[in-house]
Design a protein around this motif. Structure first.
Motif, PDB file in Angstrom:
ATOM      1  N   HIS A  94      -6.672  -0.862   2.930  1.00 38.99           N
ATOM      2  CA  HIS A  94      -6.834  -0.538   4.353  1.00 38.99           C
ATOM      3  C   HIS A  94      -7.751  -1.532   5.043  1.00 38.99           C
ATOM      4  N   GLN A 137      -1.725   5.417  -5.475  1.00 36.93           N
ATOM      5  CA  GLN A 137      -2.315   6.688  -5.908  1.00 36.93           C
ATOM      6  C   GLN A 137      -3.840   6.646  -5.891  1.00 36.93           C
ATOM      7  N   LYS A 183       0.512  -0.304  -7.937  1.00 42.49           N
ATOM      8  CA  LYS A 183       0.925  -1.041  -6.744  1.00 42.49           C
ATOM      9  C   LYS A 183      -0.059  -2.153  -6.363  1.00 42.49           C
ATOM     10  N   HIS A 204       0.782  -1.242   0.000  1.00 45.28           N
ATOM     11  CA  HIS A 204       0.000   0.000   0.000  1.00 45.28           C
ATOM     12  C   HIS A 204       0.809   1.285   0.000  1.00 45.28           C
ATOM     13  N   GLN A 205       2.119   1.206   0.290  1.00 49.08           N
ATOM     14  CA  GLN A 205       2.903   2.437   0.229  1.00 49.08           C
ATOM     15  C   GLN A 205       2.939   2.962  -1.207  1.00 49.08           C
ATOM     16  N   GLY A 206       2.629   4.228  -1.369  1.00 45.65           N
ATOM     17  CA  GLY A 206       2.732   4.839  -2.684  1.00 45.65           C
ATOM     18  C   GLY A 206       1.549   4.598  -3.596  1.00 45.65           C
ATOM     19  N   MET A 208      -6.548   2.143  -2.287  1.00 44.39           N
ATOM     20  CA  MET A 208      -6.053   2.361  -0.924  1.00 44.39           C
ATOM     21  C   MET A 208      -7.101   1.915   0.095  1.00 44.39           C
TER      22      MET A 208
END
Ligand code: HEC
Length: 148
Positions: free
Chosen positions: A34, A25, A87, A21-23, A30
């Protein structure tokens, strides 16, 4: 049997040790990540307790399993739109087979509901954890990119 359940549970943990999940967009991607992180937090708590890394507390472990149960109805709506992100680890098959995807989310809900009340001590927790972790893996195996 207990040893085997613990090994399975530990594998589930290893399989989710790296997060994508880092980065990210796309906010929709996201949001679904989460939601997965929330499930993961509770499963990890159960694993740590089953392994004796934290003190056994049956009611806390049951509460974690019940949070997983309550978290699962949001999986299908969060994934419904075929949102993508570089990602993302979601496989396109999700949207070709959305009924199967939804059924696997429902399986997790049922597994968590069934396992929660069986938790009394470390052996029963280890079994419950392996059972719930198996339902996570059943979906990941089919719909989440491996080795990423
Ligand atoms: C119905 C299918 C399904 C079920 C059930 C499911 N997952 Fe997932 N999970 C996915 C998919 C698909 C992704 C990849 C999402 C993406 O990258 O866009 C994912 C991603 C994840 C991630 C990575 C999140 C990130 O930030 O990169 C974790 C951690 C995770 N799942 C944990 C769990 C745990 C723990 C359970 C069980 C308690 C579970 N999942 C149950 C489908 C599922």
């Amino acid at each position: 049997m207990l040893k085997r359940s613990l090994a399975t549970a530990a594998l589930a943990l290893a399989a989710t040790a790296v997060f994508a999940h880092q980065g990210v967009q796309n906010p929709a991607v996201m949001a679904r990540m989460h939601s997965m992180m929330g499930l993961d937090k509770d499963l990890k708590l159960m694993i740590s307790m089953a392994k004796g890394e934290i003190a056994m507390d049956a009611s806390a472990a049951q509460a974690a399993a019940l949070r997983i149960q309550r978290g699962t109805p949001q999986i299908s709506p969060l994934f419904q739109a075929p949102e993508t992100d570089p990602k993302s680890e979601a496989l396109p098959a999700i949207w070709d087979e959305f009924d199967t995807f939804t059924a696997l989310a429902r399986d997790l809900e049922k597994a968590a509901a069934k396992a929660a009340p069986t938790i009394q001590d470390r052996p029963t927790l280890a079994q419950a954890t392996a059972y719930i972790g198996g339902a996570c893996r059943a979906c990941h195996k089919r719909y989440r990119q491996q080795n990423k």
